[in-house]
Scaffold this active site. Structure first.
Site, PDB file in Angstrom:
ATOM      1  N   TYR A   1       0.854  -1.185   0.000  1.00 28.05           N
ATOM      2  CA  TYR A   1       0.000   0.000   0.000  1.00 28.05           C
ATOM      3  C   TYR A   1       0.894   1.241   0.000  1.00 28.05           C
ATOM      4  O   TYR A   1       0.824   2.072  -0.879  1.00 28.05           O
ATOM      5  CB  TYR A   1      -0.873  -0.043   1.245  1.00 28.05           C
ATOM      6  CG  TYR A   1      -2.027   0.933   1.252  1.00 28.05           C
ATOM      7  CD1 TYR A   1      -3.300   0.509   0.901  1.00 28.05           C
ATOM      8  CD2 TYR A   1      -1.850   2.252   1.641  1.00 28.05           C
ATOM      9  CE1 TYR A   1      -4.375   1.388   0.925  1.00 28.05           C
ATOM     10  CE2 TYR A   1      -2.912   3.131   1.668  1.00 28.05           C
ATOM     11  CZ  TYR A   1      -4.178   2.707   1.317  1.00 28.05           C
ATOM     12  OH  TYR A   1      -5.240   3.568   1.344  1.00 28.05           O
TER      13      TYR A   1
ATOM     14  N   PHE B   1      -8.421  14.878 -26.833  1.00 27.18           N
ATOM     15  CA  PHE B   1      -8.978  13.535 -26.974  1.00 27.18           C
ATOM     16  C   PHE B   1     -10.306  13.530 -26.219  1.00 27.18           C
ATOM     17  O   PHE B   1     -10.522  14.363 -25.340  1.00 27.18           O
ATOM     18  CB  PHE B   1      -8.017  12.488 -26.402  1.00 27.18           C
ATOM     19  CG  PHE B   1      -8.572  11.092 -26.511  1.00 27.18           C
ATOM     20  CD1 PHE B   1      -8.775  10.528 -27.766  1.00 27.18           C
ATOM     21  CD2 PHE B   1      -8.935  10.369 -25.388  1.00 27.18           C
ATOM     22  CE1 PHE B   1      -9.328   9.255 -27.877  1.00 27.18           C
ATOM     23  CE2 PHE B   1      -9.478   9.101 -25.503  1.00 27.18           C
ATOM     24  CZ  PHE B   1      -9.684   8.545 -26.747  1.00 27.18           C
ATOM     25  N   ASP B   2     -11.211  12.595 -26.534  1.00 23.22           N
ATOM     26  CA  ASP B   2     -12.555  12.702 -25.941  1.00 23.22           C
ATOM     27  C   ASP B   2     -12.562  12.642 -24.419  1.00 23.22           C
ATOM     28  O   ASP B   2     -13.386  13.284 -23.786  1.00 23.22           O
ATOM     29  CB  ASP B   2     -13.574  11.732 -26.576  1.00 23.22           C
ATOM     30  CG  ASP B   2     -13.085  10.313 -26.714  1.00 23.22           C
ATOM     31  OD1 ASP B   2     -11.869  10.100 -26.567  1.00 23.22           O
ATOM     32  OD2 ASP B   2     -13.904   9.418 -26.967  1.00 23.22           O
TER      33      ASP B   2
ATOM     34  N   ASP C   1      -0.327  15.765 -22.938  1.00 26.07           N
ATOM     35  CA  ASP C   1      -1.072  14.513 -22.886  1.00 26.07           C
ATOM     36  C   ASP C   1      -0.160  13.546 -23.649  1.00 26.07           C
ATOM     37  O   ASP C   1      -0.105  13.546 -24.874  1.00 26.07           O
ATOM     38  CB  ASP C   1      -2.432  14.693 -23.570  1.00 26.07           C
ATOM     39  CG  ASP C   1      -3.245  13.403 -23.634  1.00 26.07           C
ATOM     40  OD1 ASP C   1      -2.680  12.324 -23.370  1.00 26.07           O
ATOM     41  OD2 ASP C   1      -4.437  13.478 -23.976  1.00 26.07           O
TER      42      ASP C   1
ATOM     43  N   ALA D   1       0.326  10.256 -24.048  1.00 31.55           N
ATOM     44  CA  ALA D   1       0.012   8.847 -24.313  1.00 31.55           C
ATOM     45  C   ALA D   1       0.919   8.208 -25.372  1.00 31.55           C
ATOM     46  O   ALA D   1       1.319   7.062 -25.243  1.00 31.55           O
ATOM     47  CB  ALA D   1      -1.457   8.723 -24.725  1.00 31.55           C
TER      48      ALA D   1
ATOM     49  N   LYS E   1      -0.723   2.963 -23.910  1.00 30.82           N
ATOM     50  CA  LYS E   1      -0.196   3.172 -25.264  1.00 30.82           C
ATOM     51  C   LYS E   1       1.327   3.038 -25.185  1.00 30.82           C
ATOM     52  O   LYS E   1       1.846   1.929 -25.222  1.00 30.82           O
ATOM     53  CB  LYS E   1      -0.606   4.545 -25.805  1.00 30.82           C
ATOM     54  CG  LYS E   1      -2.079   4.659 -26.177  1.00 30.82           C
ATOM     55  CD  LYS E   1      -2.918   5.001 -24.989  1.00 30.82           C
ATOM     56  CE  LYS E   1      -4.343   5.361 -25.335  1.00 30.82           C
ATOM     57  NZ  LYS E   1      -5.168   5.451 -24.124  1.00 30.82           N
TER      58      LYS E   1
ATOM     59  N   HIS F   1     -21.165   7.074 -28.291  1.00 34.11           N
ATOM     60  CA  HIS F   1     -20.616   6.075 -29.217  1.00 34.11           C
ATOM     61  C   HIS F   1     -20.420   4.703 -28.583  1.00 34.11           C
ATOM     62  O   HIS F   1     -20.483   3.694 -29.261  1.00 34.11           O
ATOM     63  CB  HIS F   1     -19.297   6.570 -29.824  1.00 34.11           C
ATOM     64  CG  HIS F   1     -18.259   6.949 -28.804  1.00 34.11           C
ATOM     65  ND1 HIS F   1     -18.396   8.038 -27.979  1.00 34.11           N
ATOM     66  CD2 HIS F   1     -17.085   6.373 -28.471  1.00 34.11           C
ATOM     67  CE1 HIS F   1     -17.335   8.120 -27.195  1.00 34.11           C
ATOM     68  NE2 HIS F   1     -16.535   7.122 -27.463  1.00 34.11           N
TER      69      HIS F   1
END
Ligand code: F0G
Length: 478
Positions: free
Chosen positions: A81, A133-134, A236, A238, A279, A470
């Site tokens: 932990y 990105f969404d 971002d 990724a 990714k 979607h």
């Protein structure tokens, strides 16, 4: 000597820089089986079981094949932990590859966004990005903010053969930051200043613009603008390694630089990043926030504990952090990246040779079909990219994903469909998973659908969820 460019002799490695050690069986279905299955799920490929898919190009996220070293890491990872050894391994890898001293692990990228944006975004704020990105858009909007896309116009031209179509428009960035309410030190508040901007985000590579890279020159200039206006800049990140490799291939002065160094330079221009390890972390689950500012780190850990877990595990098992630490080190390997980017480019070339309209140049993680040129006769109200996605599944058991009107959703103010400038089907390539023969099957599938495109019918909603429609929407054929 500069490295050979994509498509030039010597660029594409002769074969994959790995051997296959473990395999997962996949099964072909028959066309009648697929007809029945797609109807059952309301013509939405998100509803299909993965066993019903022959070649799954829904996403490159969480679908990588891990290396032997990563699998070995699962055993080495320690489950704790507080103060997990694996957390410190992750911290070392992030410091080594990205140069950030502070890390908060999270269970995936959007969780990192949730923690960081809860810390930084207040109602009414505006968050510029090259292109959200969404999930980053949804998290900004969830906090009551506005997500602003400032990518250059080039990104919207599906065939402009330009090296860095993910670049943020520096002029628009400058003008947007000049509208900040908070005066920059030493200057008077601008007249008519009306925006509150907690930070700027740049997405590398720019997923929503087709996986297009951002140049180092653009990052450097954006960073200078943000610094001048005293606004933090985050990545971002990724697909940071794929972005770094494109810089090596395409940007003058970087051909002889190591990708690892290029990545370090990219991160040197920003205050931190959110990362989806699914990714370019080469793992099936995991993410993190990386930071320089201890004050932001302190504030973010409060939310991290609430949403994800104690800051030394963040919703992950020790083994997940260990695998991600090893993945971050592997992903900047240049033989791997040449294979990776070359593999995706190979599919792009095959499709182009078959006359299939695609977004060009091909990005780092996916090939995007241009549904507006593929199906010029289907009105956009009939969701041509969704119809094409369904058809690829029916034809070859290939699962791609719609990146068009269905994904874009409705304008919250007017309730009308938002019609994005591009209507695409993304064929995302999992890392180290499919062979070139698989890609040949994909190209053949697309070619056969193209040959009978005149027969394709559009779709209409039978069930439409209010947010992120979607994923769970259902359709009927018109
Ligand atoms: N940022 C970018 C640029 C992404 O592409 C994604 C995910 C995320 C953030 C969120 O990360 O999935 O780990 O929570 N993209 C996936 C895709 C889902 O298929 O493109 P996550």
């Amino acid at each position: 000597m500069d490295s050979p460019k994509a498509g030039e002799p010597g660029w594409w490695p002769e074969a994959e820089p790995f051997r296959i050690k473990v395999v997962e069986t996949i099964r072909r279905t028959t066309r009648p089986e697929r007809e029945k299955l797609i109807e059952e799920v309301g013509f939405n490929v998100f509803g299909l079981r993965s066993e019903a898919v022959y070649i799954d190009l829904l996403t490159d996220s969480g679908t990588s094949a891990m290396s032997d070293a990563q699998w070995a890491g699962l055993m080495v990872g320690d489950e704790a932990y507080a103060g997990s050894r694996s957390f410190y391994r992750l911290q070392e890898a992030v410091a080594g590859v990205m140069g950030f001293p502070l890390v908060i692990p999270t269970h995936q990228g959007r969780a990192a966004e949730n923690v960081l944006f809860t810390t930084l975004v207040r109602p009414g704020d505006v968050v510029p990005n090259n292109m959200h990105f969404d999930t980053t858009r949804a998290h900004v909007e969830h906090r009551g903010g506005t997500a602003l896309d400032l990518v250059t116009e080039d990104a919207y031209d599906p065939v402009a053969d330009l090296p860095f179509k993910g670049n943020i428009d520096l002029d628009k960035l400058e003008k947007t930051l000049a509208r900040r309410q908070e005066p920059t030190a030493g200057t008077a508040p601008a007249a008519g200043a009306d925006l509150s901007i907690p930070f700027v985000l740049i997405t590398v590579t720019c997923n929503s613009a087709g996986g297009q890279p951002v140049s180092m020159a653009n990052l450097r200039a954006a960073s200078e603008i943000c610094r001048r206006h005293e606004v933090p800049l985050y990545l971002d990140a990724a697909r940071f390694a794929e972005n770094a490799f494109f810089i090596k291939l395409r940007e003058p002065g970087y051909g002889n630089r190591a990708v690892r160094e290029i990545a370090r330079e990219m991160f040197s221009y920003v205050d931190g990043c959110t990362m989806s390890g699914k990714k370019d972390g080469l793992v099936n689950i995991g993410g993190f926030i990386a930071l320089r500012d201890p004050e932001v780190y302190q504030r973010a850990t409060v939310w991290a504990v609430l949403f994800e877990g104690f800051p030394t595990y963040g919703g992950l098992a020790g083994r997940d952090m260990e695998a991600m630490a090893r993945g971050l080190e592997e992903v900047v390997d240049e033989d791997y990246l040449a294979y990776r980017v070359g593999h995706v480019a190979y599919l792009g070339r095959s499709l182009k040779e078959a006359g299939v309209p695609i977004i060009e140049p091909v990005g780092g993680h996916a090939v995007y079909l241009d549904a507006l040129r593929f199906l010029p006769n289907l009105p956009r109200e009939q969701y041509p990219a969704q119809a094409l996605t369904v058809e690829l599944y029916l034809e070859g058991g290939v699962r791609g994903v719609e990146i068009g009107t269905v994904l874009a959703g409705r304008d919250p103010a007017t309730g009308e469909n938002r019609f994005p400038r591009l209507e695409m089907v993304r064929l995302a390539i999992p890392r180290r998973v499919y062979t070139r023969q698989h890609l040949d099957v994909v190209a053949g599938t697309c070619r056969r659908v193209l040959e009978r495109r005149g027969q394709l019918r559009g779709l209409a909603f039978t069930h439409e969820p209010p947010v992120l429609r979607h994923f769970t929407a259902r359709f009927e054929r018109l």
